[in-house]
Design a protein around this motif. Structure first.
Motif, mmCIF file in Angstrom:
data_model
loop_
_atom_site.group_PDB
_atom_site.id
_atom_site.type_symbol
_atom_site.label_atom_id
_atom_site.label_comp_id
_atom_site.label_asym_id
_atom_site.label_seq_id
_atom_site.Cartn_x
_atom_site.Cartn_y
_atom_site.Cartn_z
ATOM 1 N N VAL A 32 119.995 2.073 0.675
ATOM 2 C CA VAL A 32 120.930 0.940 0.705
ATOM 3 C C VAL A 32 120.136 -0.332 0.428
ATOM 4 C CG1 VAL A 32 122.683 -0.289 2.045
ATOM 5 C CG2 VAL A 32 122.289 2.146 2.460
ATOM 6 N N ALA A 33 120.551 -1.085 -0.586
ATOM 7 C CA ALA A 33 119.812 -2.299 -0.959
ATOM 8 C C ALA A 33 120.739 -3.277 -1.660
ATOM 9 C CB ALA A 33 118.638 -1.952 -1.875
ATOM 10 N N ARG A 34 120.224 -4.472 -1.882
ATOM 11 C CA ARG A 34 120.977 -5.499 -2.624
ATOM 12 C C ARG A 34 121.309 -4.998 -4.024
ATOM 13 N NH1 ARG A 34 119.338 -9.656 -6.224
ATOM 14 N NH2 ARG A 34 117.147 -9.126 -5.914
ATOM 15 N N ALA A 35 122.549 -5.145 -4.437
ATOM 16 C CA ALA A 35 122.952 -4.757 -5.787
ATOM 17 C C ALA A 35 122.352 -5.746 -6.781
ATOM 18 C CB ALA A 35 124.475 -4.731 -5.910
ATOM 19 N N GLN A 36 121.783 -5.218 -7.865
ATOM 20 C CA GLN A 36 121.165 -6.056 -8.887
ATOM 21 C C GLN A 36 121.808 -5.802 -10.244
ATOM 22 O OE1 GLN A 36 117.115 -4.471 -7.876
ATOM 23 N NE2 GLN A 36 116.518 -6.607 -8.112
ATOM 24 N N LYS A 37 121.851 -6.841 -11.063
ATOM 25 C CA LYS A 37 122.295 -6.672 -12.440
ATOM 26 C C LYS A 37 121.219 -5.933 -13.214
ATOM 27 C CE LYS A 37 125.209 -10.810 -12.611
ATOM 28 N NZ LYS A 37 125.434 -12.119 -13.268
ATOM 29 N N LYS A 38 121.627 -5.289 -14.294
ATOM 30 C CA LYS A 38 120.698 -4.469 -15.076
ATOM 31 C C LYS A 38 119.503 -5.277 -15.572
ATOM 32 C CE LYS A 38 120.523 -1.331 -19.042
ATOM 33 N NZ LYS A 38 121.288 -0.735 -20.169
ATOM 34 N N ASN A 39 119.772 -6.476 -16.107
ATOM 35 C CA ASN A 39 118.668 -7.276 -16.657
ATOM 36 C C ASN A 39 117.713 -7.760 -15.572
ATOM 37 O OD1 ASN A 39 120.456 -9.066 -15.539
ATOM 38 N ND2 ASN A 39 120.462 -10.494 -17.242
ATOM 39 N N GLU A 40 118.257 -8.041 -14.381
ATOM 40 C CA GLU A 40 117.412 -8.459 -13.257
ATOM 41 C C GLU A 40 116.525 -7.306 -12.802
ATOM 42 O OE1 GLU A 40 117.797 -10.124 -8.658
ATOM 43 O OE2 GLU A 40 119.608 -9.692 -9.822
ATOM 44 N N ARG A 41 117.119 -6.096 -12.745
ATOM 45 C CA ARG A 41 116.368 -4.906 -12.330
ATOM 46 C C ARG A 41 115.262 -4.594 -13.342
ATOM 47 N NH1 ARG A 41 120.521 -2.152 -11.757
ATOM 48 N NH2 ARG A 41 120.454 -0.778 -13.557
ATOM 49 N N GLN A 42 115.606 -4.702 -14.636
ATOM 50 C CA GLN A 42 114.609 -4.442 -15.683
ATOM 51 C C GLN A 42 113.476 -5.463 -15.624
ATOM 52 O OE1 GLN A 42 117.117 -4.483 -19.176
ATOM 53 N NE2 GLN A 42 117.297 -2.245 -19.222
ATOM 54 N N ALA A 43 113.823 -6.727 -15.386
ATOM 55 C CA ALA A 43 112.807 -7.776 -15.296
ATOM 56 C C ALA A 43 111.886 -7.538 -14.114
ATOM 57 C CB ALA A 43 113.483 -9.144 -15.179
ATOM 58 N N GLU A 44 112.450 -7.089 -12.999
ATOM 59 C CA GLU A 44 111.654 -6.811 -11.803
ATOM 60 C C GLU A 44 110.692 -5.655 -12.037
ATOM 61 O OE1 GLU A 44 113.079 -5.200 -7.641
ATOM 62 O OE2 GLU A 44 113.617 -7.319 -7.811
ATOM 63 N N LEU A 45 111.201 -4.582 -12.677
ATOM 64 C CA LEU A 45 110.355 -3.424 -12.981
ATOM 65 C C LEU A 45 109.260 -3.791 -13.980
ATOM 66 C CD1 LEU A 45 113.090 -0.629 -13.276
ATOM 67 C CD2 LEU A 45 111.409 -0.878 -11.459
ATOM 68 N N ARG A 46 109.633 -4.632 -14.978
ATOM 69 C CA ARG A 46 108.653 -5.071 -15.972
ATOM 70 C C ARG A 46 107.541 -5.892 -15.302
ATOM 71 N NH1 ARG A 46 111.727 -8.190 -18.732
ATOM 72 N NH2 ARG A 46 112.810 -6.473 -19.724
ATOM 73 N N GLU A 47 107.940 -6.753 -14.368
ATOM 74 C CA GLU A 47 106.962 -7.587 -13.662
ATOM 75 C C GLU A 47 106.006 -6.723 -12.833
ATOM 76 O OE1 GLU A 47 106.937 -11.255 -10.394
ATOM 77 O OE2 GLU A 47 108.805 -10.683 -11.391
ATOM 78 N N LYS A 48 106.553 -5.704 -12.164
ATOM 79 C CA LYS A 48 105.714 -4.800 -11.370
ATOM 80 C C LYS A 48 104.740 -4.042 -12.261
ATOM 81 C CE LYS A 48 108.850 -3.904 -7.482
ATOM 82 N NZ LYS A 48 109.704 -2.873 -6.820
ATOM 83 N N TYR A 49 105.252 -3.585 -13.418
ATOM 84 C CA TYR A 49 104.408 -2.833 -14.342
ATOM 85 C C TYR A 49 103.276 -3.701 -14.883
ATOM 86 C CZ TYR A 49 103.016 -0.356 -18.586
ATOM 87 O OH TYR A 49 102.292 0.251 -19.572
ATOM 88 N N MET B 118 97.559 -5.432 -15.009
ATOM 89 C CA MET B 118 96.566 -6.492 -14.828
ATOM 90 C C MET B 118 95.567 -6.122 -13.734
ATOM 91 S SD MET B 118 96.851 -8.754 -17.061
ATOM 92 C CE MET B 118 95.640 -9.848 -16.340
ATOM 93 N N GLU B 119 96.060 -5.492 -12.656
ATOM 94 C CA GLU B 119 95.168 -5.066 -11.577
ATOM 95 C C GLU B 119 94.155 -4.048 -12.095
ATOM 96 O OE1 GLU B 119 97.612 -3.626 -8.429
ATOM 97 O OE2 GLU B 119 98.119 -5.624 -7.674
ATOM 98 N N ARG B 120 94.648 -3.088 -12.872
ATOM 99 C CA ARG B 120 93.756 -2.073 -13.430
ATOM 100 C C ARG B 120 92.744 -2.697 -14.390
ATOM 101 N NH1 ARG B 120 97.935 2.896 -14.881
ATOM 102 N NH2 ARG B 120 98.316 3.576 -12.734
ATOM 103 N N LEU B 121 93.231 -3.627 -15.215
ATOM 104 C CA LEU B 121 92.363 -4.283 -16.182
ATOM 105 C C LEU B 121 91.264 -5.069 -15.473
ATOM 106 C CD1 LEU B 121 91.973 -4.817 -19.218
ATOM 107 C CD2 LEU B 121 93.424 -6.843 -18.968
ATOM 108 N N ASN B 122 91.638 -5.761 -14.394
ATOM 109 C CA ASN B 122 90.667 -6.543 -13.632
ATOM 110 C C ASN B 122 89.608 -5.655 -12.992
ATOM 111 O OD1 ASN B 122 91.846 -9.003 -14.232
ATOM 112 N ND2 ASN B 122 93.182 -8.982 -12.449
#
Length: 428
Positions: free
Chosen positions: A270-287, A292-296
């Protein structure tokens, strides 16, 4: 900038330059010259392209010799079709401060899908001079239902907001307001996570909940506006649904109380409902953050590659063996899909000095029954380049056509296998 043949050029294009957007990727400078030379003498045209692929980015700049010719093109050719697409013209704004300031910029949402750039322009042009006008489209060139109009003056934008906000456009009531950047929206309205009322629920497919049971599950936390289980064409639950509360507080209570709880042996998400573009942006940011962490890690020299590990060594044992050399942020043995060790792993330290010390001390040390190989971890591309360089050094000076075979552990790699020579014919 490409100068066109038989046309005089000038050094000042500021007041006679047009931006031309929404172009087909196959449009060339020659196509645009044929089109715009009808309005007057064209000094130069440049289609903007990707620096690597040289593919068109979908927009261009047209520089006329005279400002009145540029104005004529803007008035008579805006949104005309070129290769099946309506081109979008506006005065070229080389100074980005005007665009970034947001002054005179208006945001419109809840637009009917049939409203295009030209329709939006025609609707708002009565309020003043428009610098740019655009309806947002998805990758299939379908309207997203919102757009932007940038007026030359703040008065024109205020008048447009006052007159059009709440009006019906193609039988849909539209919202018109001042454009706000994401930062301004966050400061004014707060993050969506702090004001949501809709929640998303999944993982109850095997519970066979009815609509009534589903609603009863969420009723104790506040007044429900709507509650729905998503179903397939046969009316069977797809295992997820949505609940909308009247207040944010009720929605938050439901998420806090029910996320991770069990209903008929099913563990709910159970979580806050997100729009598709918001969810994709969040996943993209995490990725991107993970990359960047691996590169560093590779760049800082803190990540170690360890191989020839005994089968009995697990993550905890690996961490224990290396922990004497410094602070370890992660220690991981790589395993296959059955959970069986692959014989290698990675240890990441918090500083390069600690990692260097661990390489010096641990490389070649016998743990359980095998000598370890420990080295700084390399990215796949770097490893390939390193191996290619090693191969080039080894094969230098070898006879042409010789194929080197690796006889691991038996014959050195620089050893040439003797070739049998034919025996001479002997007579007695």
């Amino acid at each position: 900038m490409n100068s066109l043949p038989n046309q005089p050029t000038t050094g000042n294009y500021g007041i006679a330059s047009l931006y031309c957007g929404d172009l087909d990727p196959d449009i060339t400078e020659a196509n645009l010259y044929d089109k715009f030379s009808q309005a007057g003498p064209v000094a130069s045209i440049r289609v903007c392209r990707d620096v690597v692929t040289k593919r068109s980015l979908g927009y261009a700049y047209i520089n006329f010799q005279q400002a009145m010719d540029a104005e004529r093109a803007l008035d008579t050719m805006n949104y005309e079709l070129i290769k099946g697409r309506p081109m979008r013209l506006m005065w070229s704004q080389r100074d980005p401060s005007l665009r970034k300031s947001g002054v005179g910029n208006v945001f419109i949402k809840n637009l009917d899908k049939s409203i295009d750039n030209k329709s939006l322009y025609d609707t708002f042009s009565v309020f003043g001079i428009i610098l740019s006008c655009k309806v947002a489209h998805d990758e299939r060139n379908q309207s997203k239902g919102y757009g932007f109009v940038h007026f030359e003056t703040l008065d024109a934008s205020d008048q447009a907001i006052q007159k059009v906000n709440g009006m019906l456009l193609n039988d849909k009531k539209v919202y018109v307001g001042r454009f706000m950047t994401r930062k301004e929206r966050m400061e004014t309205l707060g993050h969506p996570a702090t004001r949501f009322t809709n929640i998303y629920v999944k993982n109850f497919g095997d519970a066979n909940l009815s609509d009534e049971e589903f609603q009863q599950l969420f009723e104790p936390y506040g007044k429900i506006v709507s509650c729905v289980i998503m179903k397939d064409d046969g009316g069977k639950s797809r295992g997820f649904g949505f609940v909308s509360y009247e207040t944010h507080e009720a929605a938050k209570k439901a998420v806090d109380a029910l996320n991770g709880s069990e209903v008929k042996t099913c563990k709910l998400y159970v979580a806050r409902a997100q729009k598709k573009n918001e969810r994709q942006a969040e996943l993209r940011e995490k990725y991107e953050k993970l990359i960047m962490e691996r590169l560093n890690r590779y760049q800082l020299g803190v990540n170690l590659y360890v191989k020839n590990l005994d089968d009995v060594i697990d993550d905890a044992r690996l961490h224990e063996e290396f922990s004497v050399y410094g602070n370890i942020t992660s220690a991981k043995i790589m395993v296959d899909e059955k959970g069986i060790t692959k014989g290698f792993g990675f240890v990441c330290f918090s500083s390069p000095d600690e990692a260097t010390k661990a390489v010096t001390e641990m490389n070649g040390r016998i743990i359980v029954s095998k000598p370890l190989f420990v080295a700084l971890a390399q990215r796949k591309e770097e490893r390939k380049q390193h191996l290619a360089a090693q191969h080039a050094v080894r094969t230098q000076g070898m006879p042409r056509g010789f194929i080197q075979h690796a006889y691991s552990g038996m014959i050195p790699t620089n050893f040439l296998m003797p070739v049998a020579q034919p025996r001479p014919f002997m007579t007695t």
